[in-house]
Design a protein around this motif. Sequence first.
Motif, PDB file in Angstrom:
ATOM      1  N   GLY A   1       0.818  -1.210   0.000  1.00 36.64           N
ATOM      2  CA  GLY A   1       0.000   0.000   0.000  1.00 36.64           C
ATOM      3  C   GLY A   1       0.851   1.259   0.000  1.00 36.64           C
ATOM      4  O   GLY A   1       0.562   2.224  -0.713  1.00 36.64           O
ATOM      5  N   ILE A   2       1.915   1.262   0.791  1.00 33.39           N
ATOM      6  CA  ILE A   2       2.820   2.416   0.838  1.00 33.39           C
ATOM      7  C   ILE A   2       3.498   2.623  -0.511  1.00 33.39           C
ATOM      8  O   ILE A   2       3.614   3.753  -1.001  1.00 33.39           O
ATOM      9  N   LYS A   3       3.926   1.518  -1.124  1.00 35.76           N
ATOM     10  CA  LYS A   3       4.565   1.614  -2.452  1.00 35.76           C
ATOM     11  C   LYS A   3       3.605   2.229  -3.468  1.00 35.76           C
ATOM     12  O   LYS A   3       3.978   3.122  -4.232  1.00 35.76           O
ATOM     13  N   TRP A   4       2.355   1.769  -3.476  1.00 38.66           N
ATOM     14  CA  TRP A   4       1.377   2.294  -4.430  1.00 38.66           C
ATOM     15  C   TRP A   4       1.054   3.762  -4.141  1.00 38.66           C
ATOM     16  O   TRP A   4       0.830   4.548  -5.059  1.00 38.66           O
TER      17      TRP A   4
ATOM     18  N   ILE B   1       3.166   5.970  -2.912  1.00 38.65           N
ATOM     19  CA  ILE B   1       4.306   6.747  -3.412  1.00 38.65           C
ATOM     20  C   ILE B   1       4.268   6.834  -4.936  1.00 38.65           C
ATOM     21  O   ILE B   1       4.453   7.916  -5.516  1.00 38.65           O
ATOM     22  N   VAL B   2       4.014   5.716  -5.598  1.00 39.71           N
ATOM     23  CA  VAL B   2       3.941   5.704  -7.065  1.00 39.71           C
ATOM     24  C   VAL B   2       2.811   6.615  -7.532  1.00 39.71           C
ATOM     25  O   VAL B   2       2.976   7.426  -8.460  1.00 39.71           O
ATOM     26  N   GLY B   3       1.649   6.506  -6.891  1.00 41.93           N
ATOM     27  CA  GLY B   3       0.499   7.347  -7.271  1.00 41.93           C
ATOM     28  C   GLY B   3       0.788   8.819  -7.059  1.00 41.93           C
ATOM     29  O   GLY B   3       0.423   9.661  -7.897  1.00 41.93           O
ATOM     30  N   SER B   4       1.462   9.156  -5.967  1.00 43.31           N
ATOM     31  CA  SER B   4       1.813  10.558  -5.693  1.00 43.31           C
ATOM     32  C   SER B   4       2.758  11.095  -6.762  1.00 43.31           C
ATOM     33  O   SER B   4       2.612  12.230  -7.228  1.00 43.31           O
ATOM     34  N   CYS B   5       3.726  10.272  -7.151  1.00 48.95           N
ATOM     35  CA  CYS B   5       4.673  10.693  -8.206  1.00 48.95           C
ATOM     36  C   CYS B   5       3.950  10.904  -9.532  1.00 48.95           C
ATOM     37  O   CYS B   5       4.191  11.903 -10.236  1.00 48.95           O
ATOM     38  N   ILE B   6       3.054   9.997  -9.871  1.00 49.21           N
ATOM     39  CA  ILE B   6       2.310  10.117 -11.132  1.00 49.21           C
ATOM     40  C   ILE B   6       1.433  11.372 -11.110  1.00 49.21           C
ATOM     41  O   ILE B   6       1.386  12.130 -12.081  1.00 49.21           O
ATOM     42  N   LEU B   7       0.755  11.619  -9.993  1.00 53.69           N
ATOM     43  CA  LEU B   7      -0.107  12.792  -9.871  1.00 53.69           C
ATOM     44  C   LEU B   7       0.718  14.074  -9.990  1.00 53.69           C
ATOM     45  O   LEU B   7       0.323  15.015 -10.696  1.00 53.69           O
ATOM     46  N   THR B   8       1.876  14.119  -9.346  1.00 54.93           N
ATOM     47  CA  THR B   8       2.747  15.291  -9.423  1.00 54.93           C
ATOM     48  C   THR B   8       3.194  15.521 -10.864  1.00 54.93           C
ATOM     49  O   THR B   8       3.173  16.669 -11.361  1.00 54.93           O
ATOM     50  N   CYS B   9       3.577  14.458 -11.545  1.00 54.49           N
ATOM     51  CA  CYS B   9       4.001  14.580 -12.945  1.00 54.49           C
ATOM     52  C   CYS B   9       2.855  15.089 -13.812  1.00 54.49           C
ATOM     53  O   CYS B   9       3.054  15.953 -14.683  1.00 54.49           O
ATOM     54  N   LEU B  10       1.655  14.597 -13.607  1.00 59.19           N
ATOM     55  CA  LEU B  10       0.493  15.043 -14.386  1.00 59.19           C
ATOM     56  C   LEU B  10       0.207  16.522 -14.156  1.00 59.19           C
ATOM     57  O   LEU B  10      -0.085  17.263 -15.096  1.00 59.19           O
ATOM     58  N   VAL B  11       0.291  16.951 -12.895  1.00 58.00           N
ATOM     59  CA  VAL B  11       0.048  18.371 -12.595  1.00 58.00           C
ATOM     60  C   VAL B  11       1.084  19.241 -13.299  1.00 58.00           C
ATOM     61  O   VAL B  11       0.750  20.266 -13.897  1.00 58.00           O
ATOM     62  N   VAL B  12       2.341  18.841 -13.275  1.00 61.58           N
ATOM     63  CA  VAL B  12       3.398  19.617 -13.939  1.00 61.58           C
ATOM     64  C   VAL B  12       3.157  19.646 -15.447  1.00 61.58           C
ATOM     65  O   VAL B  12       3.256  20.700 -16.085  1.00 61.58           O
ATOM     66  N   ILE B  13       2.827  18.510 -16.041  1.00 62.87           N
ATOM     67  CA  ILE B  13       2.604  18.442 -17.493  1.00 62.87           C
ATOM     68  C   ILE B  13       1.403  19.288 -17.891  1.00 62.87           C
ATOM     69  O   ILE B  13       1.458  20.072 -18.855  1.00 62.87           O
ATOM     70  N   VAL B  14       0.291  19.152 -17.151  1.00 61.90           N
ATOM     71  CA  VAL B  14      -0.919  19.923 -17.481  1.00 61.90           C
ATOM     72  C   VAL B  14      -0.646  21.416 -17.337  1.00 61.90           C
ATOM     73  O   VAL B  14      -1.044  22.218 -18.193  1.00 61.90           O
ATOM     74  N   SER B  15       0.033  21.811 -16.256  1.00 61.59           N
ATOM     75  CA  SER B  15       0.313  23.246 -16.087  1.00 61.59           C
ATOM     76  C   SER B  15       1.246  23.755 -17.192  1.00 61.59           C
ATOM     77  O   SER B  15       1.094  24.882 -17.681  1.00 61.59           O
ATOM     78  N   PHE B  16       2.205  22.943 -17.632  1.00 59.71           N
ATOM     79  CA  PHE B  16       3.094  23.337 -18.721  1.00 59.71           C
ATOM     80  C   PHE B  16       2.314  23.493 -20.026  1.00 59.71           C
ATOM     81  O   PHE B  16       2.497  24.463 -20.770  1.00 59.71           O
ATOM     82  N   VAL B  17       1.421  22.540 -20.305  1.00 59.15           N
ATOM     83  CA  VAL B  17       0.608  22.614 -21.529  1.00 59.15           C
ATOM     84  C   VAL B  17      -0.290  23.851 -21.480  1.00 59.15           C
ATOM     85  O   VAL B  17      -0.422  24.579 -22.482  1.00 59.15           O
ATOM     86  N   LEU B  18      -0.903  24.114 -20.338  1.00 53.90           N
ATOM     87  CA  LEU B  18      -1.753  25.304 -20.218  1.00 53.90           C
ATOM     88  C   LEU B  18      -0.940  26.581 -20.384  1.00 53.90           C
ATOM     89  O   LEU B  18      -1.414  27.571 -20.959  1.00 53.90           O
ATOM     90  N   HIS B  19       0.290  26.610 -19.917  1.00 53.13           N
ATOM     91  CA  HIS B  19       1.155  27.781 -20.089  1.00 53.13           C
ATOM     92  C   HIS B  19       1.471  28.001 -21.567  1.00 53.13           C
ATOM     93  O   HIS B  19       1.520  29.151 -22.025  1.00 53.13           O
TER      94      HIS B  19
END
Length: 141
Positions: free
Chosen positions: A105-108, A110-128
Motif C-alpha cells: 500500500g505504501i509503495k502504491w 508513493i507511485v500514485g503521488s509521483c504520477i499525480l505530481t508529474c500530471l500536474v506539472v505536465i498539465v500546467s506546462f501545456v496550459l502555459h
Amino acid sequence: MKFNEKLLKLRKEKGLSQEELGMEMQVSRQTVSKWEAGQSYPDFTRLVMLSDFFGMTLDELVKDIDVQEVRENSLTNEKIDSIYRVSRDVDSVLQNRTLQGAIKGIKWFIVGSCILTCLVVIVSFVLHIIYPEAGTFWRIY
C-alpha cells in the motif's frame, strides 16, 4: 490392575508422597499425579527407574497397561500439538501478509503521488503554452 492403580498402591506401600516419588524419579509431583490418575504414562527410562525402585521387573510393573489406550493418548496429544503448530503457522502467515499488504500500500501511494505530481506539472506546462499571457501556471520573475 491398571498401571496407574498399581503405581498408587506401590507408592503407598512404601509410604511415599507423590512429591517424594517424583524426586526419586526426577519428575514433578504433578507428573506422578498424572501417572496415578491415568492421564499420562512414564517414558521408558522412567518405567525402568520405577521397576528398579520398586524391585520388580518391567513386565510385573506394566503388565496390565492397555497399550491401545497409550497409543490413542499419544495420537491425541500429537494431534493437539499439530493443531497448535498449524495455528501458530497461520498466525505467522497472516501477520506476514498484513505487513506485506501495508508495504504494498505504501509503495502504491508513493507511485500514485509521483504520477499525480508529474500530471500536474505536465498539465500546467501545456496550459502555459496554450495561454502564455495568463501567467498563472508558469510565472517568470
